[in-house]
Scaffold this motif. Structure first.
Motif, PDB file in Angstrom:
ATOM      1  N   GLY A  14       0.812  -1.215   0.000  1.00 45.26           N
ATOM      2  CA  GLY A  14       0.000   0.000   0.000  1.00 45.26           C
ATOM      3  C   GLY A  14       0.843   1.260   0.000  1.00 45.26           C
ATOM      4  N   ASN A  15       0.259   2.341  -0.491  1.00 41.49           N
ATOM      5  CA  ASN A  15       0.969   3.615  -0.579  1.00 41.49           C
ATOM      6  C   ASN A  15       0.711   4.535   0.606  1.00 41.49           C
ATOM      7  OD1 ASN A  15       2.281   3.219  -3.112  1.00 41.49           O
ATOM      8  ND2 ASN A  15       0.322   3.531  -4.142  1.00 41.49           N
ATOM      9  N   GLU A  17      -2.010   6.205   1.597  1.00 39.52           N
ATOM     10  CA  GLU A  17      -2.619   7.456   1.130  1.00 39.52           C
ATOM     11  C   GLU A  17      -3.231   8.281   2.257  1.00 39.52           C
ATOM     12  OE1 GLU A  17      -5.334   6.433  -1.949  1.00 39.52           O
ATOM     13  OE2 GLU A  17      -3.767   5.783  -3.345  1.00 39.52           O
ATOM     14  N   PRO A  23       4.746   4.870   1.301  1.00 37.66           N
ATOM     15  CA  PRO A  23       4.398   3.497   1.667  1.00 37.66           C
ATOM     16  C   PRO A  23       4.604   3.224   3.149  1.00 37.66           C
ATOM     17  CG  PRO A  23       5.655   3.525  -0.375  1.00 37.66           C
ATOM     18  CD  PRO A  23       5.702   4.922   0.176  1.00 37.66           C
ATOM     19  N   THR A  72      -4.392  -3.935  -5.109  1.00 41.31           N
ATOM     20  CA  THR A  72      -5.144  -3.896  -3.860  1.00 41.31           C
ATOM     21  C   THR A  72      -4.532  -4.869  -2.861  1.00 41.31           C
ATOM     22  OG1 THR A  72      -6.656  -5.678  -4.509  1.00 41.31           O
ATOM     23  CG2 THR A  72      -7.266  -3.419  -5.147  1.00 41.31           C
ATOM     24  N   ARG A  73      -4.942  -4.745  -1.615  1.00 41.63           N
ATOM     25  CA  ARG A  73      -4.495  -5.674  -0.592  1.00 41.63           C
ATOM     26  C   ARG A  73      -4.883  -7.095  -0.966  1.00 41.63           C
ATOM     27  NH1 ARG A  73      -6.230  -8.648   3.622  1.00 41.63           N
ATOM     28  NH2 ARG A  73      -5.009  -8.635   5.581  1.00 41.63           N
ATOM     29  N   SER A  76      -2.595  -8.525  -3.502  1.00 38.11           N
ATOM     30  CA  SER A  76      -1.284  -8.820  -2.925  1.00 38.11           C
ATOM     31  C   SER A  76      -1.312 -10.129  -2.145  1.00 38.11           C
ATOM     32  CB  SER A  76      -0.832  -7.673  -2.008  1.00 38.11           C
ATOM     33  OG  SER A  76      -0.562  -6.496  -2.750  1.00 38.11           O
ATOM     34  N   ASP A  93      -1.155  -7.535   8.624  1.00 38.30           N
ATOM     35  CA  ASP A  93      -1.010  -6.206   8.033  1.00 38.30           C
ATOM     36  C   ASP A  93       0.238  -5.507   8.558  1.00 38.30           C
ATOM     37  OD1 ASP A  93      -3.364  -6.406   6.561  1.00 38.30           O
ATOM     38  OD2 ASP A  93      -4.586  -5.630   8.207  1.00 38.30           O
ATOM     39  N   THR A 173     -11.983  -6.209   2.819  1.00 39.00           N
ATOM     40  CA  THR A 173     -10.889  -5.512   3.495  1.00 39.00           C
ATOM     41  C   THR A 173     -10.017  -6.457   4.308  1.00 39.00           C
ATOM     42  OG1 THR A 173     -12.400  -5.016   5.330  1.00 39.00           O
ATOM     43  CG2 THR A 173     -12.122  -3.322   3.621  1.00 39.00           C
TER      44      THR A 173
END
Length: 221
Positions: A14-15, A17, A23, A72-73, A76, A93, A173
């Motif tokens: 993920g970046n 955001e 990241p 997306t997660r 990944s 995570d 999610t």
């Protein structure tokens, strides 16, 4: 806790955001990156697989296999699953840097028995359903739980769940939602308040405080 006989999957592509600091995997807290913190409770794991942002250089000195993550997660995790070689997986995570070995063991034990297990916490705050930006109906908090990671699964089960999600166009999610979509029950185990998710900038203040304590008390890991 001894050797973790599971493939540990860490989607860290993920970046960040919402944080706006790049990241999350490379964000530094208490002298370590979030990725380094997240890997600590799995240092005795049989296999560790990490998904990084496309084009990111794998960090040196970390005992893990690095792959390129998806958009997306969920994508990944699916890529990490393809590379997993053990019958049990733990999905964690990178944004939850402070996980104890005790929590890992609780999830592992439940996953070995039930096939799918996640850590949860009671909701401490009052819950309301907003009514046009006003205080609305109070929702009984006793019927709700906050979901954390790591989440443990039979590898074959999670692969089936991801395949089902791709076929049906489902997105989620976390991985427990995909397993539940198959109609498979997911066991709940006791989570930990310190396993909070670093999502907003104010979370970094708490993360710095926890990092100082945990650095001075490594046995808690």
């Amino acid at each position: 806790m001894g050797r973790v006989e599971a493939s540990v999957l860490i989607p860290a592509a993920g970046n960040g955001e919402r944080l706006g600091l790049g990241p999350k995997a490379f964000l530094r807290v208490g002298g370590r990156t979030l990725l380094e913190w997240a890997l600590l409770p799995f240092r005795e794991a049989a296999e560790v697989l990490v998904a990084l942002p496309p084009g990111a250089k794998p960090p040196e000195g970390l005992r893990a296999t690095f792959l390129e993550g998806g958009r997306t997660r969920q994508e990944s995790v699916a890529r990490l699953l393809e590379a997993a070689s053990l019958p049990l997986v733990l999905v964690h995570d990178v944004a939850r840097p402070f996980v104890s070995r005790g929590l890992v063991e609780r999830v592992l034990e439940a996953a070995r028995t039930a096939g799918a297990a996640v850590p949860v916490l009671p909701v401490p705050d009052t819950l309301v359903r907003p009514e046009e930006a006003h205080y609305g109906e109070v929702v009984p908090r006793e019927g709700f739980r906050l979901v954390q990671t790591p989440q443990g699964f039979f590898t074959a089960l999670l692969r089936e769940a991801h395949a089902y999600a791709r076929k049906r166009g489902l997105s989620a999610t976390d991985d427990a939602q995909l397993v539940r979509a198959l109609g498979y029950p997911v066991a709940l185990v006791e989570g930990e308040r310190t396993a909070f998710k670093v999502t907003y900038r104010e979370d970094l203040l708490l993360a710095e405080a926890v990092a100082r304590v945990w650095s001075a008390w490594p046995q808690g890991r």
